[in-house]
Design a protein around this motif. Structure first.
Motif, PDB file in Angstrom:
ATOM      1  N   HIS A 165      39.103   2.640  64.318  1.00 10.97           N
ATOM      2  CA  HIS A 165      40.001   3.877  65.343  1.00 10.97           C
ATOM      3  C   HIS A 165      39.849   3.847  66.490  1.00 10.97           C
ATOM      4  O   HIS A 165      38.997   4.507  67.216  1.00 10.97           O
ATOM      5  CB  HIS A 165      39.944   4.815  64.394  1.00 10.97           C
ATOM      6  N   SER A 166      40.510   3.650  67.469  1.00 14.35           N
ATOM      7  CA  SER A 166      40.149   4.416  69.103  1.00 14.35           C
ATOM      8  C   SER A 166      40.205   5.494  69.284  1.00 14.35           C
ATOM      9  O   SER A 166      41.394   5.867  68.567  1.00 14.35           O
ATOM     10  CB  SER A 166      41.017   3.189  69.714  1.00 14.35           C
ATOM     11  N   ARG A 167      39.731   6.431  70.308  1.00 14.04           N
ATOM     12  CA  ARG A 167      40.099   7.119  70.689  1.00 14.04           C
ATOM     13  C   ARG A 167      41.027   7.206  71.738  1.00 14.04           C
ATOM     14  O   ARG A 167      40.605   5.988  72.426  1.00 14.04           O
ATOM     15  CB  ARG A 167      38.654   7.739  71.374  1.00 14.04           C
ATOM     16  N   ASP A 168      41.663   8.228  71.909  1.00 16.30           N
ATOM     17  CA  ASP A 168      43.191   8.634  73.028  1.00 16.30           C
ATOM     18  C   ASP A 168      42.253   8.535  74.037  1.00 16.30           C
ATOM     19  O   ASP A 168      40.829   8.670  74.214  1.00 16.30           O
ATOM     20  CB  ASP A 168      43.501   9.651  72.774  1.00 16.30           C
ATOM     21  N   ILE A 169      42.777   7.415  74.971  1.00 16.61           N
ATOM     22  CA  ILE A 169      42.258   7.455  76.785  1.00 16.61           C
ATOM     23  C   ILE A 169      41.957   8.498  77.283  1.00 16.61           C
ATOM     24  O   ILE A 169      40.270   9.001  77.672  1.00 16.61           O
ATOM     25  CB  ILE A 169      42.858   6.910  77.600  1.00 16.61           C
ATOM     26  N   VAL A 170      42.845   9.786  77.441  1.00 19.06           N
ATOM     27  CA  VAL A 170      42.666  10.513  77.869  1.00 19.06           C
ATOM     28  C   VAL A 170      41.598  11.635  78.036  1.00 19.06           C
ATOM     29  O   VAL A 170      40.740  12.653  78.552  1.00 19.06           O
ATOM     30  CB  VAL A 170      44.016  11.548  77.899  1.00 19.06           C
ATOM     31  N   GLU A 171      40.896  11.584  75.909  1.00 19.56           N
ATOM     32  CA  GLU A 171      40.408  12.540  75.915  1.00 19.56           C
ATOM     33  C   GLU A 171      38.769  11.843  76.406  1.00 19.56           C
ATOM     34  O   GLU A 171      38.280  13.009  76.340  1.00 19.56           O
ATOM     35  CB  GLU A 171      39.837  13.262  73.951  1.00 19.56           C
ATOM     36  N   ILE A 172      38.479  10.734  75.870  1.00 24.52           N
ATOM     37  CA  ILE A 172      37.079  10.263  76.473  1.00 24.52           C
ATOM     38  C   ILE A 172      37.281  10.229  77.754  1.00 24.52           C
ATOM     39  O   ILE A 172      36.407  11.011  78.443  1.00 24.52           O
ATOM     40  CB  ILE A 172      37.340   8.175  76.933  1.00 24.52           C
ATOM     41  N   LEU A 173      38.056  10.614  78.677  1.00 26.53           N
ATOM     42  CA  LEU A 173      38.043  10.426  80.012  1.00 26.53           C
ATOM     43  C   LEU A 173      37.378  11.776  80.778  1.00 26.53           C
ATOM     44  O   LEU A 173      36.979  12.181  81.461  1.00 26.53           O
ATOM     45  CB  LEU A 173      38.995  10.433  81.240  1.00 26.53           C
ATOM     46  N   LYS A 174      38.299  12.798  79.405  1.00 25.11           N
ATOM     47  CA  LYS A 174      37.548  14.775  79.955  1.00 25.11           C
ATOM     48  C   LYS A 174      36.447  14.331  79.536  1.00 25.11           C
ATOM     49  O   LYS A 174      35.659  15.195  79.954  1.00 25.11           O
ATOM     50  CB  LYS A 174      38.797  15.680  78.642  1.00 25.11           C
ATOM     51  N   GLU A 175      36.287  14.005  78.222  1.00 30.27           N
ATOM     52  CA  GLU A 175      34.705  13.783  77.638  1.00 30.27           C
ATOM     53  C   GLU A 175      33.571  13.600  78.459  1.00 30.27           C
ATOM     54  O   GLU A 175      32.497  13.799  79.420  1.00 30.27           O
ATOM     55  CB  GLU A 175      34.207  13.232  76.566  1.00 30.27           C
TER      56      GLU A 175
END
Length: 437
Positions: A165-175
Motif C-alpha cells: 500500500h503506497s502513501r500518496d505523493i502529496v502527503e509524503i511531500l508535506k511530511e
C-alpha cells in the motif's frame, strides 16, 4: 511510577521506528510526558512496539514484554501496552500466554490506544504522519509504503503487513517539508518494497517521480534509497539518481542468492542472468554507485555447488556493503509448508561465516581505495572531541563511519574530509582545506 508519563520502547526495523515516532507526537499533543527507549521505564503507561520478523527478533520482543511484566508486578510501572508486528501476527496466542499485558494492538490499529487516554491539554490534533524524531535531528527515515505483494517463500512480512500500500505523493511531500523545517537534512527513504511504490495507487511505479519531487524541496541535502526489490526494478529512478546531486549514489537492494535453483525455491521472481544484467545496468547508469545487498545461506536447495556459486558471485560483484544471515524457517510461510529445513544449523552458520569473511576482505580493499580522496561527510555525533560522520554511500546504523579528530565539528554539519585511513567497516579522515589539510 510517574503519572502522566508514557514510555515508548521501539524494537525492530526503521519502519517500526517511524510508527513509534508518530505515536510519540500524538501522545505529546494530548499533554503526556513521553520518554523513548528509557533504560528505566517508570511511566503510567509503557508501550512496546514489537518486531515479529525472524526468530531472534521475536525472542527479543517476548523477553522485553516479560521484563516489563515483572516491573508491573513490582509496581514500578503502570499499565502495559503491546503493539506492532509480533502482536499483529500472534495476537490470540499472546493474549493467552501473557495475560499481564493490559492492552494489545497490532501494527495498524495502534491509534486505538490514543482513544483510551484522556486529553490532558487541548490544542490542534497533529496530522497522523507528524513525528517526534528519535534519530539525530538532522536525519530521518521516510516511509513511503507499507506491505508487500511478492510472497517470497521464506518471508513472513506479507502475513504481518498485508498487501503493498503506497502513501500518496502529496502527503509524503508535506511530511518532508515539515521535517525540513525542523532541521532534517538527510532522508533515508524506506519501504518493504521500494520498487513497487505507486503501482497500487497510480497503476505504475512512481518512485522516480517521487524522488525527483523530493529532491526539488529546498533543504533536502541527501536522499538515500533502501530496500528495493530486484524484480520489476524501476530503472528510471537511476536517471534521477545520476542527474540530481542530492540523491545519494547508493542503493540498498536485497538479492538473497544467485543460484537459479535456490532463487526458484525462494520464489524471488528473478533468475541469475536477469540479476547480473540488472547489476550491470545499475552500475552503467550511475557510475560510482555503491550497492548494498543482503544474502542468505542455508535455504532449502542450497547444496555445496549452489553455495560455491554464491561465493563466486560475491567475489566477482564486490559489493560495497553487504549483510547476510542464515535461513531460519518462519511459521506459515511457503517454505515452511513446502520444503524440509534439512540443512544443519552448523552448516548454515559455517557458510555464513565464510561468506562474511570474504566480504570483510572486499570491504577493506574497497575502503583502502578511498584513501587520499575527499568526500562530503555528514557528522552524526561528537564524543570527546572526536567527530563521527558518514559519506553519501553510508546509511545510519548499518554502514561504515568516518572518524574525524576535530573538535570544531558538531552534529548536523557537513564537512569536506580527506580519507587518511581505512578498516573493513570504518574510515579515518581529516578536514580538507583545498591544498592544505
Amino acid at each position: 511510577m510517574q503519572k502522566s508519563r508514557i514510555d515508548v520502547i521501539s524494537l525492530g526495523c526503521s519502519k517500526n521506528l517511524v510508527e513509534s515516532e508518530r505515536l510519540l507526537r500524538q501522545l505529546e499533543a494530548k499533554g503526556y510526558n513521553t520518554f523513548f527507549d528509557s533504560e528505566n521505564p517508570c511511566g503510567e503507561f509503557v508501550v512496546v512496539n514489537t518486531c515479529g520478523f525472524i526468530a531472534d527478533a521475536k525472542e527479543e520482543s517476548i523477553n522485553q514484554i516479560l521484563s516489563l511484566c515483572r516491573k508491573k508486578a513490582q509496581k514500578e510501572i503502570g499499565r502495559l501496552v503491546v503493539m506492532g508486528c509480533l502482536s499483529q501476527r500472534y495476537l490470540e496466542e499472546l493474549k493467552k500466554e501473557i495475560p499481564e499485558v493490559d492492552f494489545w494492538f497490532g501494527k495498524f490499529d495502534w491509534t486505538g490506544f490514543l482513544n483510551l487516554l484522556p486529553d490532558l491539554k487541548t490544542g490542534p490534533v497533529p496530522e497522523i504522519w507528524e513525528r517526534n524524531l528519535t534519530t539525530p535531528p538532522h536525519s530521518a527515515y521516510l516511509k513511503i509504503s507499507e506491505g508487500c505483494n511478492r510472497f517470497c517463500a521464506f518471508c513472513a512480512i506479507p502475513k504481518i503487513t498485508g498487501r503493498h500500500h503506497s502513501r500518496d505523493i502529496v502527503e509524503i511531500l508535506k511530511e518532508t517539508e515539515d521535517l525540513v523545517k525542523k532541521g532534517v537534512k538527510e532522508f533515508n527513504v524506506i519501504a518493504q518494497d521500494l520498487s513497487a511504490y505507486g503501482t497500487d495507487l497510480y497503476g505504475e511505479s512512481r518512485l522516480a517521480e517521487l524522488i525527483e519531487r523530493l529532491a526539488d524541496i529546498k533543504g533536502v541535502e541527501w536522499i538515500r534509497l533502501h530496500y528495493a526489490y530486484p524484480a520489476d526494478f524501476p530503472m528510471d529512478v537511476l536517471d534521477v539518481m545520476a542527474r540530481r546531486n542530492n540523491v545519494c549514489k547508493y542503493l540498498d537492494i536485497a538479492l538473497q542468492h544467485i543460484s537459479d535453483p535456490v532463487l526458484s525455491n525462494m520464489r524471488r521472481h528473478i533468475n541469475k542472468e536477469e540479476t547480473l544484467e540488472l547489476l550491470k545496468n545499475i552500475r552503467d547508469k550511475v557510475p560510482g554507485i555503491k550497492i548494498r545487498t543482503t544474502l542468505m545461506t542455508g535455504f532449502p536447495g542450497e547444496g555445496d555447488k549452489e553455495f560455491e556459486e554464491l561465493l563466486d558471485f560475491v567475489k566477482s560483484q564486490r559489493f560495497d556493503r553487504m549483510g547476510a544471515f542464515a535461513y531460519c524457517e518462519e511459521d506459515d510461510t511457503y517454505a515452511a509448508k513446502n520444503f524440509k529445513d534439512s540443512i544443519p544449523q552448523s552448516t548454515k552458520e559455517k557458510r555464513l561465516d565464510l561468506l562474511m569473511k570474504i566480504q570483510q576482505e572486499i570491504s577493506l580493499e574497497l575502503n583502502e581505495k578511498m584513501i587520499d580522496t575527499v568526500h562530503k561527510i555528514l557528522i552524526d555525533r561528537v564524543e570527546n572531541g572526536v567527530a563521527y560522520g558518514r559519506t553519501q554511500f553510508d546509511s545510519p546504523e548499518v554502514d561504515p563511519e568516518v572518524i574525524v579528530n576535530d573538535a570544531s565539528l558538531k552534529p548536523g554539519d557537513f564537512a569536506e574530509v580527506l580519507i587518511t585511513g581505512a578498516y573493513p567497516f570504518e574510515l579515518e579522515g581529516k578536514i580538507w582545506h583545498g591544498n592544505k589539510v
